[in-house]
Design a protein around this motif. Structure first.
Motif, mmCIF file in Angstrom:
data_model
loop_
_atom_site.group_PDB
_atom_site.id
_atom_site.type_symbol
_atom_site.label_atom_id
_atom_site.label_comp_id
_atom_site.label_asym_id
_atom_site.label_seq_id
_atom_site.Cartn_x
_atom_site.Cartn_y
_atom_site.Cartn_z
ATOM 1 N N PHE A 8 -74.230 -18.996 -0.206
ATOM 2 C CA PHE A 8 -74.479 -18.476 -1.559
ATOM 3 C C PHE A 8 -73.202 -18.340 -2.383
ATOM 4 N N ASP A 9 -72.107 -18.904 -1.868
ATOM 5 C CA ASP A 9 -70.825 -18.787 -2.569
ATOM 6 C C ASP A 9 -70.613 -20.023 -3.433
ATOM 7 N N ASN A 10 -71.500 -20.205 -4.418
ATOM 8 C CA ASN A 10 -71.433 -21.419 -5.233
ATOM 9 C C ASN A 10 -72.058 -21.209 -6.612
ATOM 10 N N MET A 11 -71.890 -22.237 -7.453
ATOM 11 C CA MET A 11 -72.274 -22.151 -8.857
ATOM 12 C C MET A 11 -73.784 -21.998 -9.052
ATOM 13 N N GLN A 12 -74.601 -22.698 -8.245
ATOM 14 C CA GLN A 12 -76.055 -22.560 -8.392
ATOM 15 C C GLN A 12 -76.471 -21.117 -8.146
ATOM 16 N N THR A 13 -75.884 -20.502 -7.145
ATOM 17 C CA THR A 13 -76.244 -19.106 -6.872
ATOM 18 C C THR A 13 -75.782 -18.206 -8.010
ATOM 19 N N PHE A 14 -74.623 -18.517 -8.595
ATOM 20 C CA PHE A 14 -74.175 -17.716 -9.740
ATOM 21 C C PHE A 14 -75.172 -17.830 -10.894
ATOM 22 N N ILE A 15 -75.631 -19.045 -11.178
ATOM 23 C CA ILE A 15 -76.580 -19.229 -12.287
ATOM 24 C C ILE A 15 -77.921 -18.557 -11.957
ATOM 25 N N LYS A 33 -63.990 -17.445 -9.448
ATOM 26 C CA LYS A 33 -63.259 -17.781 -8.223
ATOM 27 C C LYS A 33 -62.987 -16.530 -7.398
ATOM 28 N N ASP A 34 -62.461 -15.513 -8.051
ATOM 29 C CA ASP A 34 -62.107 -14.276 -7.326
ATOM 30 C C ASP A 34 -63.331 -13.631 -6.674
ATOM 31 N N GLN A 35 -64.474 -13.690 -7.367
ATOM 32 C CA GLN A 35 -65.682 -13.042 -6.833
ATOM 33 C C GLN A 35 -66.414 -13.946 -5.839
ATOM 34 N N HIS A 48 -67.143 -8.488 -4.004
ATOM 35 C CA HIS A 48 -67.303 -9.932 -3.880
ATOM 36 C C HIS A 48 -68.758 -10.335 -4.157
ATOM 37 N N LEU A 49 -68.958 -11.439 -4.843
ATOM 38 C CA LEU A 49 -70.292 -11.978 -5.169
ATOM 39 C C LEU A 49 -71.091 -11.116 -6.158
ATOM 40 N N VAL A 50 -70.382 -10.257 -6.882
ATOM 41 C CA VAL A 50 -71.025 -9.487 -7.966
ATOM 42 C C VAL A 50 -70.201 -9.692 -9.241
ATOM 43 N N VAL A 51 -70.877 -10.103 -10.333
ATOM 44 C CA VAL A 51 -70.211 -10.332 -11.618
ATOM 45 C C VAL A 51 -71.029 -9.664 -12.729
ATOM 46 N N PRO A 52 -70.395 -8.831 -13.560
ATOM 47 C CA PRO A 52 -71.127 -8.203 -14.672
ATOM 48 C C PRO A 52 -71.438 -9.246 -15.737
ATOM 49 N N ASP A 92 -75.789 -10.544 -8.767
ATOM 50 C CA ASP A 92 -75.421 -9.918 -7.481
ATOM 51 C C ASP A 92 -76.008 -10.703 -6.308
ATOM 52 N N ALA A 93 -75.156 -11.465 -5.614
ATOM 53 C CA ALA A 93 -75.588 -12.127 -4.381
ATOM 54 C C ALA A 93 -75.081 -11.352 -3.163
ATOM 55 N N ASN A 94 -74.323 -10.307 -3.417
ATOM 56 C CA ASN A 94 -73.715 -9.535 -2.326
ATOM 57 C C ASN A 94 -74.748 -8.881 -1.395
#
Lengths: 249, 249
Positions: free
Chosen positions: A96-103, A242-244, A148-152, A79-81
Motif C-alpha cells: 500500500f506504499d504507492n500512488m494508487q493507494t494514495f489516490i 515521499k516522506d509519508q 507514516h502513510l497518513v496525509v492531511p 490514511d493507509a496506516n
C-alpha cells in the motif's frame, strides 16, 4: 431535494454556540456510511476543539480566521496506516506504499468529508473547506502527529452560522461542466459564453478593479493561485508523499 | 438527518426505469453548489447513456456489470483544462501544470461527485462508485476523449434500485477513524479491538473460507488489492499524470 443543499454557501463566521459531542459523532457516524474503497475506510479525521491547538493550526492555514473562530475544526486525512497495521498483524503482506493507494485514500477521505458536510448543513450547521491543508501538509503532519502513510487532505471548519449569511456565490452554467457521451473541448467561443455571466457580475468586476488587474482570470493567476506558489507547494507535497511513504524516491 | 444517508448502501442492480434528463440535471445542478477550490470549479463530468459507449467503458472497469446495467454512468474528472483555456484567453498566465493543481482538482471532483450522490439517494436513486477509474485512467482518457489537464478520478453508476436491496455493510467503530486533538497511533491491542466485530461477521468469515485464506486481511492483500496490481497501476497513474500535464518528467 433538501433545501440545505440547494441554498448552501460556505460559512466563515460562526456564533459562540458549541457543537455537542453527541451531534458531532452522529454526523461523523452518518458520514462514515459514504462509499469507500473496498470498505477499507482509508481515512481518518482529527477533531480540534482545544483553543491552543487551533492557534497552533491557524498559521498553517495562513491565519484564515475560521480556524480560531469555529467551535470545531476537522482535518480529514488519507490514511493507509490503520489498514496496513491491521494487515501486518494478521499475517498479510500489504503493498500500500504507492500512488494508487494514495489516490484511493484521498477519494475515501473526500467522500467521508463531503458526506459529513451535507449532513451537517442539513442540521443547520455551516461549514467551510480550507484547501490550504495540502499546501502545508508537512507542518500539519507535525502539528497533529500524523504517522507514516497518513496525509492531511482538507480541513473543514464547522459551527452555527452567524448572521447575516453571506450571499450565495455564482457557478458556471451546468453545461460548462457536463459533457454528453464524450468530452467536447472548449473553443474560444464556448469559453466566452460560459464565463460571460461570471465576468459580468458586479462583485467580480470590483474584484478586478480593487486588485488593479485587467481581467478576472489575472486575479487568480497573479494573486490567488500563482504559478510560483503552485510550484513551490507542489514540491512540498511531493516531498510529503515521499516522506509519508506513498511515493518512492 | 435524512434517512437516505443513514440507510445508504451501494446499489449494483437497477430496474429498467430510466433517469429523465431533467432529474439528472437538477441533481448535477445541486451538486455544483458543493464547495470547490477558489470557485474555480476544477472538475468535469462525462455522462454516458449510450449502450455502445457503456460497452466500450465496461472492460475498462473490469466488466463490473453496473456499467452496462445502469441507465446512467458518470465519469467524474479532475479538470484544470477549462480554467487554463479561460485564463489564456484573458491575458493571464496560469501555472496549473503541477501536483497541487491535480490534488485541488481531485478534491473538487470528489466534492461534486459526493454531493451528487447524496442528492441522488435523497431522490430514491441508488449509486455505486467504481474505484477502477484511476487504474485504467489511460484507457478511459482515450474512450472519453479527455484532453490535456483532465484526469478521470471516479465513476458512479446511477439508477433506481432493484429489489431486494442488498444488506448494509459494516463499518469500523467510529472511534477507529476519529482522533481527538492529535492522531493516536494504533497499537496491537487497539487494532484487535477495532477490527474484532468486522472479523467476526459471518459474511466476512465465509469470505475467508471461500478464498482459502487464513485471515480476512489476506483476502485484501492476496486477492483484491495486491502489491503487484497496486504497483502496476501506480505506474500507469504516474504516466497518466505526466501525459496529461500535471507532473513534469
Amino acid at each position: 431535494m433538501s433545501d440545505s443543499m440547494k441554498n448552501r454557501r460556505s460559512i466563515r463566521k460562526y456564533t459562540a454556540q458549541d457543537i455537542p459531542d453527541t451531534l458531532l459523532n452522529e454526523l461523523l457516524e452518518v458520514a462514515a456510511r459514504a462509499s469507500n474503497t473496498g470498505n477499507m475506510q482509508l481515512y481518518s479525521v482529527v477533531v480540534t476543539r482545544d483553543k491552543a491547538n487551533k492557534e497552533k493550526l491557524s498559521p498553517l492555514h495562513f491565519n484564515q480566521p475560521m480556524i480560531t473562530g469555529a467551535p470545531v475544526v476537522l482535518t480529514f486525512c488519507a490514511d493507509a496506516n490503520r489498514f496496513v497495521k491491521w494487515a501486518e498483524q494478521r499475517k498479510a503482506e500489504p503493498g500500500f506504499d504507492n500512488m494508487q493507494t494514495f489516490i484511493a485514500s484521498t477519494i475515501d477521505a473526500m467522500l467521508f468529508a463531503q458526506s459529513f458536510c451535507d449532513a451537517a448543513e442539513e442540521k443547520g450547521l455551516g461549514i467551510c473547506y480550507l484547501g490550504t491543508t495540502a499546501y502545508n501538509a508537512d507542518k500539519i503532519i507535525e502539528a497533529l502527529s500524523l504517522p507514516h502513510l497518513v496525509v492531511p487532505i482538507v480541513t473543514v471548519t464547522v459551527g452555527y452560522p452567524a448572521e447575516p449569511l453571506p450571499e450565495q456565490v455564482e457557478r458556471l452554467p451546468l453545461s460548462a461542466v457536463v459533457h454528453q457521451e464524450a468530452y467536447v473541448d472548449y473553443t474560444p467561443a464556448s469559453i466566452d459564453a460560459f464565463y460571460k455571466e461570471k465576468e459580468n457580475l458586479e462583485v467580480n468586476k470590483q474584484y478586478v478593479t480593487i486588485n488593479n488587474k485587467e481581467t478576472l482570470a489575472q486575479v487568480f493567476t497573479d494573486i490567488r493561485y500563482t504559478k510560483k506558489n503552485n510550484e513551490y507547494f507542489s514540491e512540498v507535497l511531493m516531498k510529503v508523499l515521499k516522506d509519508q511513504g506513498f511515493i518512492k524516491d
